[in-house]
Design an enzyme around this catalytic site. Sequence first.
Site, mmCIF file in Angstrom:
data_model
loop_
_atom_site.group_PDB
_atom_site.id
_atom_site.type_symbol
_atom_site.label_atom_id
_atom_site.label_comp_id
_atom_site.label_asym_id
_atom_site.label_seq_id
_atom_site.Cartn_x
_atom_site.Cartn_y
_atom_site.Cartn_z
ATOM 1 N N THR A 1 0.843 -1.207 0.000
ATOM 2 C CA THR A 1 0.000 0.000 0.000
ATOM 3 C C THR A 1 0.873 1.250 0.000
ATOM 4 O O THR A 1 2.082 1.176 -0.260
ATOM 5 C CB THR A 1 -0.984 -0.026 1.192
ATOM 6 O OG1 THR A 1 -1.970 0.994 0.993
ATOM 7 C CG2 THR A 1 -0.298 0.218 2.524
ATOM 8 N N ASN A 2 0.288 2.410 0.283
ATOM 9 C CA ASN A 2 1.041 3.663 0.378
ATOM 10 C C ASN A 2 0.442 4.508 1.503
ATOM 11 O O ASN A 2 -0.501 4.084 2.159
ATOM 12 C CB ASN A 2 1.014 4.396 -0.968
ATOM 13 C CG ASN A 2 -0.408 4.641 -1.420
ATOM 14 O OD1 ASN A 2 -1.144 5.363 -0.777
ATOM 15 N ND2 ASN A 2 -0.814 3.999 -2.521
ATOM 16 N N HIS A 3 0.980 5.710 1.692
ATOM 17 C CA HIS A 3 0.597 6.508 2.868
ATOM 18 C C HIS A 3 -0.646 7.366 2.671
ATOM 19 O O HIS A 3 -0.934 8.218 3.507
ATOM 20 C CB HIS A 3 1.750 7.433 3.271
ATOM 21 C CG HIS A 3 2.938 6.698 3.786
ATOM 22 N ND1 HIS A 3 2.904 5.945 4.927
ATOM 23 C CD2 HIS A 3 4.200 6.585 3.297
ATOM 24 C CE1 HIS A 3 4.085 5.412 5.139
ATOM 25 N NE2 HIS A 3 4.885 5.778 4.149
#
Length: 412
Positions: free
Chosen positions: A214-216
């Site tokens: 995933t990412n932030h």
Amino acid sequence: MAALANRNIILGVSGGIAAYKSAELVRLLKKAGADVQVVMTPNATRFISPLTLGTLSEREVLIDIFPENEDGSWTRHISLGVWADILVVAPATAQTIAKLAHGFCDSMLTAAALAARCPLLVCPAMDHDMFVHPSTQANLETLEDYGYRIMPPEHGELASGLVGHGRLPEPAAITERIAAELGSATPDGDLAGLKVLVTAGPTHESIDPVRYITNHSSGKMGFALAAVACARGADVVLVSGPVSLESAQGVRRVDVTTAEEMRAAVSSQDDADVVIMAAAVADYTTTASTTKIKKAGDDLILELQRTPDILAELGKARRPGQVLVGFALETDNDLENARGKLESKDLDLIAVNNPNDEGGAFGHDTNRVRLISRDGAVEDLGTQSKDRIAGLILDRVRSLRSSSIPSGFPSP
Ligand code: C5P
């Protein structure tokens, strides 16, 4: 702003230096057609005069819970709470937040808040250290548990001379947020008749039953766009990746997890007049193992495959008059890269973020956005709250939409 017209707003002002901004806030709310009743804490009157706020709101400012003369009504705080469509505390000082969190009712403001049946929006403003203190944070959490909405303060220079979190957002951003909170689609908003599809948040691409890529992305920008579009009368569908945010009243929300699911949810809304892809869709996915991958050796090599580029697909299948807006998060050559994306995905507008900009991008309540349009023009919207940025992006969408409709065509 149609969502504010003829709405009853209690504006609670407590005693901090940012109280001066409440004069402009009253002016903007009145200009948008709201009926504003200002209620000040006694300390607020040391920062701004009730005469100023009374004149701008065209209503006597209320301060004390006890009536000034014998024929005054003792139950005014109750009737106020019933009259209001929303009660906004801006600025909300640490002391007023503490009182609200613990049910104090020692002034007209705190008593009206306790008696209010309407939504309550609290806009904290104070020195950074007072804001981050565990007691203030715990009080804000208590208020959230009670259902209060919190508009977080901005990061920037504070009256103390220090730099940090605690600055009251600009009155225009608060006005936008109030409209969003009052929310549900109004038939005569400036985006009425438009179906707006917004995507938000990250996607999760499973590696095995317990791990994912995933990412932030926090989803805040997309949620702000959905809330503001809804407040301005649009029919809004928000396709959200996994985030812990509440969507505004009136927004139709579809929760998804993976890029593939987001693509399916987006393509089922192909009648949207406007699509704003604020989601940080994972660029790569992998074939998930059905069992947890065991530790073995020093290296683990995952084979990744590209996810579908949802926005590029929309660009290819674009209907006449449909407006497509993308976001580009770039750490280097930002404008150049974003321009390339605008062209390759055939977009009308691209919003450029750079996480290296102060107060920008992931997780923050503010964002620095530059907009690039098809003709190559770049407009720097500056660092502003995500609600304010959302309002400005929707203004551009509105004009793009009007200019894409041939004259003589029924306007939205
Ligand atoms: O190419 P890049 O990922 O930087 O483009 C960002 C824009 O494209 C964003 O608006 C994002 O929502 C969208 N996007 C997409 N599908 C992907 C990757 C990005 O729609 N797989």
